[in-house]
Design an enzyme around this catalytic site. Structure first.
Site, short mmCIF file in Angstrom:
data_model
loop_
_atom_site.label_atom_id
_atom_site.label_comp_id
_atom_site.label_asym_id
_atom_site.label_seq_id
_atom_site.Cartn_x
_atom_site.Cartn_y
_atom_site.Cartn_z
N PRO A 16 -13.20 -3.33 58.28
CA PRO A 16 -13.02 -1.87 58.18
C PRO A 16 -11.54 -1.56 58.00
CG PRO A 16 -13.38 -2.53 60.47
CD PRO A 16 -13.57 -3.76 59.63
N ALA A 18 -9.25 1.94 57.45
CA ALA A 18 -9.19 3.39 57.27
C ALA A 18 -8.43 3.70 55.99
CB ALA A 18 -8.49 4.02 58.48
N GLN A 70 -18.29 2.25 61.78
CA GLN A 70 -17.43 2.02 62.94
C GLN A 70 -17.11 3.34 63.64
OE1 GLN A 70 -13.12 0.86 62.79
NE2 GLN A 70 -13.91 -1.01 63.69
N CYS A 100 -7.96 -1.74 66.67
CA CYS A 100 -6.98 -1.06 65.83
C CYS A 100 -5.77 -0.66 66.65
CB CYS A 100 -7.62 0.19 65.22
SG CYS A 100 -6.53 1.00 64.07
N ASN A 200 -11.26 -13.11 62.09
CA ASN A 200 -10.52 -12.21 61.20
C ASN A 200 -9.01 -12.41 61.37
OD1 ASN A 200 -9.44 -8.86 61.55
ND2 ASN A 200 -9.95 -9.73 59.57
N GLY A 224 -9.74 -8.49 55.15
CA GLY A 224 -9.27 -7.12 54.99
C GLY A 224 -8.33 -6.99 53.82
N ARG A 225 -7.02 -7.13 54.09
CA ARG A 225 -6.01 -6.82 53.07
C ARG A 225 -6.15 -7.64 51.80
NH1 ARG A 225 -1.37 -7.55 57.29
NH2 ARG A 225 -2.96 -9.06 57.92
C1 FMN Z 1 -4.91 -0.07 55.94
C2 FMN Z 1 -5.64 -0.68 57.12
C3 FMN Z 1 -6.52 0.10 57.86
C4 FMN Z 1 -7.22 -0.45 58.95
N1 FMN Z 1 -8.13 0.34 59.62
C5 FMN Z 1 -8.89 -0.22 60.60
C6 FMN Z 1 -9.92 0.53 61.20
O1 FMN Z 1 -10.16 1.69 60.90
N2 FMN Z 1 -10.66 -0.09 62.17
C7 FMN Z 1 -10.41 -1.39 62.56
O2 FMN Z 1 -11.11 -1.91 63.44
N3 FMN Z 1 -9.46 -2.12 61.98
C8 FMN Z 1 -8.70 -1.57 60.99
N4 FMN Z 1 -7.76 -2.35 60.37
C9 FMN Z 1 -7.62 -3.77 60.73
C10 FMN Z 1 -8.47 -4.65 59.80
O3 FMN Z 1 -9.85 -4.40 59.99
C11 FMN Z 1 -8.21 -6.16 60.06
O4 FMN Z 1 -8.55 -6.45 61.39
C12 FMN Z 1 -6.75 -6.55 59.83
O5 FMN Z 1 -6.25 -5.99 58.63
C13 FMN Z 1 -6.59 -8.08 59.79
O6 FMN Z 1 -7.34 -8.65 58.74
P1 FMN Z 1 -6.63 -9.10 57.34
O7 FMN Z 1 -5.49 -10.02 57.70
O8 FMN Z 1 -7.73 -9.81 56.59
O9 FMN Z 1 -6.14 -7.86 56.67
C14 FMN Z 1 -7.03 -1.80 59.31
C15 FMN Z 1 -6.13 -2.58 58.56
C16 FMN Z 1 -5.45 -2.05 57.48
C17 FMN Z 1 -4.50 -2.94 56.69
#
Ligand code: FMN
Length: 328
Positions: A16, A18, A70, A100, A200, A224-225
């Site tokens: 997820p 945002a 979520q 988050c 993750n 995610g990213r």
């Molecule tokens: C722009 C952005 C928005 C995010 N919004 C949420 C969110 O709304 N809820 C949540 O649980 N995690 C949120 N996260 C965290 C991601 O779900 C994830 O845990 C985090 O980016 C690590 O994973 P990655 O290294 O694959 O990006 C957000 C991350 C980013 C970069």
């Protein structure tokens, strides 16, 4: 992998995010190989449910199932009502955000700030699980800070409360997004519970996905990213995990076609004014690393209409596809 009654087609999950994982992006990632895509968080504050933003976030029309939504908040009764409200609006899985670190979320004592209050965590989980028939999942970090990695205790609380799957981001709340994700705590969590665990943090390549799955013993990985501007990463990971070989990179033509389809879906979903603005960040991600990308982004970000944005974006990718040299 199963979440409650739902069998996922594979063990790859879109995280997820945002402002990113709106319905068009979730659909695209599912089409390109994600077995599950979790929606952007919806506030548990019912005063916000009528806002255009929240209504859009709760719009799942035509989305590939299962639909996971979520919710975020710190008050057990409000969280229970938010879960019920979202199930009434089509959510098939409710995911609770305790992962988050955003100031907006943590200041009101929600997201990962909750991890330091285990008693409140338990009350929230009990309230939400008790409020809906749909399976409830939880997303956490490994702990509050590096000297309070209580992820294992939270995971056990979650299992006892009836949580059906647990996603763990391998950083603490205090780490924000800095440093590298660590996977030892995720492995310890996996060993301490029998519900599915989704690992993750920093999964950016198929090799990294395999390494994280092997190291942690987790049931699935969440990306995610690395999916921003590369939604096909899911099929790349799926293929690599199944065969040990890499799929060829998508051609510029394929990237162009995926992106243009994505832009049309954004315009349909948001309308022209907001759609053009939301599309800008995706166009930036798709063009990252392409020759001439910086000049192109500077130009395209000034455009306000759908027609201009589409035309300039298509022209840039057509020139790339034709192998024309573009100024860096
Ligand atoms: C722009 C952005 C928005 C995010 N919004 C949420 C969110 O709304 N809820 C949540 O649980 N995690 C949120 N996260 C965290 C991601 O779900 C994830 O845990 C985090 O980016 C690590 O994973 P990655 O290294 O694959 O990006 C957000 C991350 C980013 C970069």
């Amino acid at each position: 992998m199963h979440i409650g009654p739902y069998e996922l087609k594979n063990n790859l999950v879109l995280a997820p995010m945002a402002g990113v994982t709106d319905r068009p992006f979730r659909q695209l990632c599912k089409q390109l190989g994600a077995g599950l895509a979790v929606s952007e968080m919806v506030s548990s504050n019912s005063l916000l449910w009528g806002s255009a933003k929240t209504l859009r976030r709760a719009n799942h029309a035509g989305e590939v199932e299962p639909k996971s939504v979520q919710i975020a908040g710190a008050e057990p009764q409000m969280m229970a009502e938010a879960a019920q409200h979202n199930v009434d609006n089509g959510a098939q899985i409710i995911d609770i955000n305790m992962g988050c670190p955003a100031k907006k979320v943590c200041n009101v004592m929600a997201g990962s700030a909750l991890l330091q209050h285990e008693d409140l965590v338990k009350r929230i989980l009990d309230a939400v699980v008790g409020a809906v028939d749909a399976p409830v999942t939880l997303k956490i970090r490994t702990g509050w800070d590096t000297s309070h990695r209580n992820g294992v205790r939270i995971a056990q609380l979650a299992e006892q409360a009836g949580i059906r799957a647990l996603a763990v981001h391998g950083r603490t709340r205090a780490c924000g997004y800095s440093g590298d994700a660590e996977y030892d705590t995720i492995r310890a969590i996996k060993q301490s519970v029998s519900i599915p665990v989704i690992a993750n943090g920093d999964v950016r390549t198929p090799e990294k996905a395999r390494e994280v799955l092997e190291h942690t013993g987790a049931d699935a990985v969440m990306v995610g990213r690395a999916a921003q501007g590369r939604p096909w990463i899911f099929r790349e990971i799926e293929h690599f995990l199944a065969t040990g070989r890499h799929l060829p990179e998508p051609s510029v033509e394929e990237i162009r076609d995926i992106m243009l389809g994505h832009l049309h879906n954004l315009y349909d979903f948001y309308g022209e004014h907001t759609g053009v603005r939301v599309a800008r960040k995706h166009i930036s991600w798709y063009s990252k690393g392409q020759p001439g990308g910086a000049v192109f982004r500077d130009a395209v970000n000034r455009l306000d209409t759908l027609d201009e944005q589409l035309a300039v974006t298509r022209a840039f990718f057509d020139r790339l596809a034709n192998g024309e040299e573009l100024a860096a």
